[in-house]
Design a protein around this motif. Structure first.
Motif, short mmCIF file in Angstrom:
data_model
loop_
_atom_site.label_atom_id
_atom_site.label_comp_id
_atom_site.label_asym_id
_atom_site.label_seq_id
_atom_site.Cartn_x
_atom_site.Cartn_y
_atom_site.Cartn_z
N TYR A 139 -5.57 11.29 -7.40
CA TYR A 139 -5.70 10.24 -8.42
C TYR A 139 -4.69 9.12 -8.23
N SER A 140 -4.20 8.94 -7.01
CA SER A 140 -3.27 7.86 -6.70
C SER A 140 -3.91 6.96 -5.65
N PRO A 141 -4.60 5.90 -6.06
CA PRO A 141 -5.33 5.04 -5.14
C PRO A 141 -4.42 4.39 -4.10
N ASP A 142 -4.99 4.18 -2.92
CA ASP A 142 -4.28 3.51 -1.84
C ASP A 142 -4.84 2.09 -1.71
N PRO A 143 -4.06 1.06 -2.11
CA PRO A 143 -4.56 -0.33 -2.06
C PRO A 143 -4.96 -0.76 -0.65
N SER A 144 -4.30 -0.19 0.37
CA SER A 144 -4.63 -0.58 1.75
C SER A 144 -6.04 -0.18 2.13
N LYS A 145 -6.62 0.75 1.36
CA LYS A 145 -7.99 1.19 1.62
C LYS A 145 -8.98 0.56 0.64
N GLY A 146 -8.49 -0.42 -0.12
CA GLY A 146 -9.37 -1.10 -1.07
C GLY A 146 -9.59 -0.33 -2.35
N GLU A 147 -8.76 0.72 -2.60
CA GLU A 147 -8.90 1.53 -3.81
C GLU A 147 -8.12 0.90 -4.96
N LYS A 148 -8.62 1.08 -6.18
CA LYS A 148 -8.02 0.44 -7.35
C LYS A 148 -7.67 1.49 -8.41
N ILE A 149 -6.70 1.15 -9.25
CA ILE A 149 -6.31 2.02 -10.36
C ILE A 149 -7.49 2.26 -11.29
N SER A 150 -8.31 1.27 -11.45
CA SER A 150 -9.46 1.39 -12.35
C SER A 150 -10.44 2.47 -11.90
N ASP A 151 -10.40 2.84 -10.62
CA ASP A 151 -11.30 3.87 -10.11
C ASP A 151 -11.00 5.24 -10.71
N VAL A 152 -9.74 5.48 -11.05
CA VAL A 152 -9.33 6.79 -11.56
C VAL A 152 -8.80 6.72 -12.98
N SER A 153 -8.69 5.55 -13.55
CA SER A 153 -8.18 5.39 -14.92
C SER A 153 -9.04 6.19 -15.90
N PRO A 154 -8.42 6.89 -16.87
CA PRO A 154 -7.01 6.85 -17.29
C PRO A 154 -6.15 7.99 -16.78
N ILE A 155 -6.55 8.66 -15.67
CA ILE A 155 -5.79 9.79 -15.17
C ILE A 155 -4.45 9.32 -14.59
N ILE A 156 -3.38 10.05 -14.90
CA ILE A 156 -2.06 9.72 -14.39
C ILE A 156 -1.62 10.83 -13.43
N ASP A 157 -1.56 10.52 -12.13
CA ASP A 157 -1.11 11.48 -11.13
C ASP A 157 0.42 11.57 -11.17
N TYR A 158 0.94 12.79 -11.14
CA TYR A 158 2.39 12.94 -11.15
C TYR A 158 2.91 12.76 -9.73
N VAL A 159 3.48 11.59 -9.47
CA VAL A 159 4.01 11.24 -8.16
C VAL A 159 5.48 11.63 -8.09
N GLN A 160 5.92 12.05 -6.92
CA GLN A 160 7.31 12.44 -6.73
C GLN A 160 8.24 11.31 -7.19
N PRO A 161 9.12 11.53 -8.16
CA PRO A 161 10.00 10.47 -8.65
C PRO A 161 11.11 10.16 -7.65
N GLU A 162 11.58 8.93 -7.70
CA GLU A 162 12.69 8.53 -6.84
C GLU A 162 14.00 9.11 -7.37
N ARG A 163 14.88 9.39 -6.43
CA ARG A 163 16.21 9.89 -6.83
C ARG A 163 17.06 8.72 -7.31
N ARG A 164 17.68 8.90 -8.45
CA ARG A 164 18.50 7.83 -9.01
C ARG A 164 19.84 7.72 -8.30
N ILE A 165 20.40 6.52 -8.35
CA ILE A 165 21.71 6.28 -7.74
C ILE A 165 22.76 7.13 -8.45
N GLY A 166 23.51 7.87 -7.68
CA GLY A 166 24.57 8.71 -8.24
C GLY A 166 24.09 10.03 -8.81
N GLU A 167 22.79 10.30 -8.75
CA GLU A 167 22.24 11.55 -9.29
C GLU A 167 22.47 12.69 -8.30
N SER A 168 22.98 13.80 -8.78
CA SER A 168 23.20 14.95 -7.90
C SER A 168 21.87 15.57 -7.51
#
Length: 503
Positions: free
Chosen positions: A26-55
């Motif tokens: 459920y995470s569209p790839d814009p490089s392939k012409g895919e859009k958020i509207s194709d899977v809306s309103p599903i929210i895929d849990y994507v790996q979060p970024e590590r915060r600065i200074g976070e252990s």
């Protein structure tokens, strides 16, 4: 064979998917012409970024406990736990999107999705035993209720959100229908093609084994899993060909450690597996559809193992009973194959002794013969073909097509009459010996060890016999020389004695 060694050394962290980013549905790839509207309103849990200074500890804690799965979430929500490689997850995707859209016509409700191969710790904590698993989480609760796959928007609104039935029916008009996209329905149990090579077969099988170890073994919280895994590893060590020696080495290593302790944490398990890399399955398994390769590769692994049992039994006194090998495959599917519907279908067939499994396979190895051992790969072949025919029938039904004809069902089986004309007989039957030869050629790729051993023994005997004959001739020649020397000496002595007497 060098490419196999490279493939076996790599380890999948995530499968790529049909549409969207690698490992996600459920995470569209814009490089392939895919859009958020194709899977809306599903929210895929994507790996979060590590915060600065976070252990690292804090980061691991945060990414394995997203807000929508904790008590801090003050709103109702629905979460799907899935794997991108799972064919039934791909089939369920359009239905999940449709349900979310219809529910939100009546009430606001957030729909999440969690890819388990990427977030294994989350899925283990949620006790996910199969894909897809869908749960409803009430506001302020971290305890979800598992929903049946058959439930639709009406059931969710009435039974869980407690919306009046009249209101629901007025806002969601018409009978609920499952949204099916024919392009999403892919046969994830593909059989071989003409272009398939032994390298790709062994590579796909190895990748599926490594992927399963990472994405299924650790997340299966059951006390029996250690015993089932050890039995499976023992079978692999004995039955895999030399071309898959790297995989056999890893299986052997896992057998030498304390499996119970190893399975206590993902870190413990991964230290005994190859380095991580993002290597995909071959075109034969993926058919250009990323994420479909895992199931195909797993079937190929099963076929390789069944042929390997025959090879092992021919050369070893420590033979494997065909029932034991089949039971090891069955238990692996039950405990570690996470696709719910696929698993249940296989177990139902197995436990019902379909295709005469109970009569064809033998637990007594004392008087077993090669013809008896061959029934194991032939039984699995029939089972796999039945799965392909069933999947074809389901696809035709979803597309509104008439039932398949006998000719169309035959086309879904492998090998085709074109691939192996001698395998099939008039009337739809098959020649077991010819089918076994085809299976052996495709899934083993080398001459039978039985024939190799015979050839080696014959050569050894010929060489030994030739050498012995040379030794015998040399010995006889030496004896003749010694006898002649002795004769000459005796003759001279006799002449000497006669001369003395004459004097």
């Amino acid at each position: 064979m060098a490419s196999i060694g490279v493939l076996l050394f790599f380890y999948l962290t995530q499968g790529s998917v049909s549409g969207g980013k690698a490992g996600y549905l459920y995470s569209p790839d814009p490089s392939k012409g895919e859009k958020i509207s194709d899977v809306s309103p599903i929210i895929d849990y994507v790996q979060p970024e590590r915060r600065i200074g976070e252990s690292q500890k804090d980061y691991d804690e945060r990414r394995s406990h997203p807000l929508f799965l904790t008590k801090e979430e003050k709103e109702d929500r629905i979460v799907e736990f899935y794997a991108a490689w799972c064919g039934h997850c791909q089939h369920y995707k359009p239905k999940y999107i449709k349900i979310a859209r219809e529910v939100n016509k009546v009430r606001t409700l957030t729909f999440h999705a969690v890819p388990c191969p990427i977030h294994g710790k989350i899925c283990q904590d949620q006790n996910v035993r199969g894909y897809p698993t869908v749960k409803f989480f009430p506001a302020g609760s971290d305890e979800g209720v598992v929903l049946k796959h058959s439930i639709g928007a009406n059931g969710i609104l009435i039974d869980f959100l407690h919306v009046d039935k009249t209101e629901v029916e007025s806002k969601i008009k018409g009978k609920e229908k499952t949204l099916r996209n024919a392009t999403d329905k892919k046969n994830t149990n593909q059989q071989p093609t003409d272009s398939t090579t032994s390298d790709s077969v062994f590579g796909d099988a190895a990748l599926s084994l490594y992927f399963g170890l990472k994405s299924s073994v650790y997340v299966t919280p059951d006390a029996s899993r250690s015993k089932v895994l050890r039995r499976w590893l023992e079978l692999l060590v004995k039955s895999l060909p030399v071309e898959m020696s790297t995989l056999k080495d890893h299986a052997t290593t896992l057998m030498t450690v304390d499996i119970d302790e190893t399975l206590q944490s993902e870190t413990n398990l991964l230290q005994y597996l190859p380095d991580k890399s993002q290597v995909g399955w071959s075109e034969n398994c993926s058919k250009g559809v990323s994420g479909a390769g895992y199931t195909c590769g797993l079937w190929e692994l099963f076929h390789i193992v069944t042929i390997g049992v025959v090879e092992w039994n021919v050369k070893s006194q420590d033979r494997i009973a065909t029932t034991d090998a089949a039971d090891a495959i069955r238990d692996y599917v039950e405990y570690f194959f996470m696709c719910n519907e696929c698993r249940q279908n296989f177990l139902t067939m197995y436990d019902a002794c379909q295709f005469q499994r109970c009569e064809r396979l033998n637990s007594d190895i004392s008087d077993d013969t090669m013809e008896s051992w061959k029934q194991l790969p032939l039984w699995l072949w029939e089972t796999h073909n039945d799965v392909n025919v069933r999947l074809m029938a389901e696809e035709r039904k979803e597309k509104g097509l008439p039932q398949a004809t006998l000719e169309q069902m035959q086309m879904a089986r492998w090998p085709s009459t074109r691939d192996c004309p001698s395998c099939w007989m008039e009337g739809g039957g098959w020649d077991e010996e010819e089918v076994y030869k085809m299976l052996h050629s495709y899934y083993w790729g080398t001459k039978s060890v039985f024939m190799n051993d015979i050839a080696k023994e014959y050569t050894r005997v010929r060489i030994a016999s030739s050498q012995e004959f040379i030794y015998l001739k040399s010995f006889l020649a030496l004896c003749c020389i010694l006898w002649l020397l002795y004769y000459q000496q005796q003759k001279r002595m006799l002449v000497s004695v006669q001369r003395r007497k004459s004097k």
